[in-house]
Design a protein around this motif. Sequence first.
Motif, PDB file in Angstrom:
ATOM      1  N   ASN A   6       4.910 -11.303 -14.288  1.00 48.12           N
ATOM      2  CA  ASN A   6       5.610 -10.568 -13.230  1.00 48.12           C
ATOM      3  C   ASN A   6       4.642  -9.819 -12.306  1.00 48.12           C
ATOM      4  OD1 ASN A   6       4.869  -8.887 -15.305  1.00 48.12           O
ATOM      5  ND2 ASN A   6       6.578  -7.487 -15.014  1.00 48.12           N
ATOM      6  N   ILE A   7       3.555 -10.471 -11.936  1.00 46.27           N
ATOM      7  CA  ILE A   7       2.530  -9.817 -11.110  1.00 46.27           C
ATOM      8  C   ILE A   7       3.108  -9.321  -9.785  1.00 46.27           C
ATOM      9  CG2 ILE A   7       0.446 -10.260  -9.744  1.00 46.27           C
ATOM     10  CD1 ILE A   7      -0.603 -11.925 -12.044  1.00 46.27           C
ATOM     11  N   GLN A   8       3.891 -10.165  -9.122  1.00 45.76           N
ATOM     12  CA  GLN A   8       4.442  -9.757  -7.828  1.00 45.76           C
ATOM     13  C   GLN A   8       5.361  -8.549  -7.960  1.00 45.76           C
ATOM     14  OE1 GLN A   8       6.044 -12.951  -5.398  1.00 45.76           O
ATOM     15  NE2 GLN A   8       4.632 -14.443  -6.303  1.00 45.76           N
ATOM     16  N   SER A   9       6.140  -8.520  -9.011  1.00 44.53           N
ATOM     17  CA  SER A   9       7.051  -7.389  -9.229  1.00 44.53           C
ATOM     18  C   SER A   9       6.279  -6.105  -9.474  1.00 44.53           C
ATOM     19  CB  SER A   9       7.980  -7.674 -10.412  1.00 44.53           C
ATOM     20  OG  SER A   9       8.784  -8.793 -10.159  1.00 44.53           O
ATOM     21  N   ILE A  10       5.190  -6.196 -10.237  1.00 45.46           N
ATOM     22  CA  ILE A  10       4.367  -5.014 -10.509  1.00 45.46           C
ATOM     23  C   ILE A  10       3.752  -4.489  -9.210  1.00 45.46           C
ATOM     24  CG2 ILE A  10       2.270  -4.191 -11.651  1.00 45.46           C
ATOM     25  CD1 ILE A  10       2.869  -6.229 -13.886  1.00 45.46           C
ATOM     26  N   ALA A  11       3.207  -5.409  -8.413  1.00 43.38           N
ATOM     27  CA  ALA A  11       2.579  -5.006  -7.152  1.00 43.38           C
ATOM     28  C   ALA A  11       3.587  -4.323  -6.230  1.00 43.38           C
ATOM     29  CB  ALA A  11       1.971  -6.229  -6.465  1.00 43.38           C
ATOM     30  N   LYS A  12       4.778  -4.893  -6.136  1.00 43.89           N
ATOM     31  CA  LYS A  12       5.805  -4.310  -5.266  1.00 43.89           C
ATOM     32  C   LYS A  12       6.240  -2.934  -5.758  1.00 43.89           C
ATOM     33  CE  LYS A  12       7.611  -8.777  -3.708  1.00 43.89           C
ATOM     34  NZ  LYS A  12       8.743  -9.732  -3.741  1.00 43.89           N
TER      35      LYS A  12
END
Length: 324
Positions: A6-12
């Motif tokens: 969930n890299i994108q979710s963490i970044a967001k």
Amino acid sequence: MKLIKNIQSIAKEVIRQEAEALHTIIELIDDEFENCVYTILNSGGRVVISGIGKSAIVGQKIVATLNSTGTPALFMHAGDAIHGDLGMIQDNDVVLVISKSGDTPEIKVLVPLLKRTGVKMIAMVSNRDSYLAKNSDFILHAYAPREADPLNLAPTTSTSVTMALGDALAICLLEARGFTHDDFAKYHPGGALGKRLYLKVCDLYPHNALPSVTESATLQQVILEMTSKRLGATAVIKGENQMAGIITDGDLRRMLKEHEGESLLNLKASDIMTIAPVTVSPDEYAVNALEIMQSKSITQLIVVENNQVLGFVHLHDLLREGLV
């Protein structure tokens, strides 16, 4: 290596938390912030910024922003201050100390020493009940409810808030000092940014040839002039170098298409030229000339002053200077 799905979710989520914190401090800008601005303006001295750890790094960035926008500033590391660096503080300086907690050991050692100098002290701090806040003349409330990392430890949200508050302070001081475009150019002479601020058309056009023909010039003379000067255009002049129009490569192509199969022997420059072309003043900034070219989808401008043709500035000039 652990696979993170969930890299994108963490970044967001990190960016969302920091954005919310920035939105929160908007409501914390109050009369005390305004008093800090006037204190610095009226001091006649410099802003000395101090901190430790990540606050020190952010402090150095704020120092750079202040210096580049007309407010003299310097950085004093909180750890080095007690080993001689306090000597950099002058009587009319204002000291800004940055600390999220306001209660670190280094800050508790530094604050009494700063108070002994008699200078005004501003605390940029998240905790208004901290030792630093209670012992400062002013508080810039850099409130950060939590950091963006899961452990709530890594300076992330707090550094973003602190940097934004420093930017706000610098820009308010800039506005109050009446800092101008020319002032900014004076402090940023290097690189592409500097050129955008100070380079003018008059710095460019004298290096180019000046293709020009009279209104009565034949088609052959027009083509020879454009070919020899290699700018893809020629000015059409009348009288004492007065501008009458311009002929570009595009004008020649359109003319050939319109007169296909016809004799071209009798055509004159006045039959081909574009009347009242787009021009630029020699005192115009080069970056503005670029904007004109881009908006008109053209690659050159005639430089004109008092309707006198002075020369040409070409897109290649701006490319060469790194403005594109």
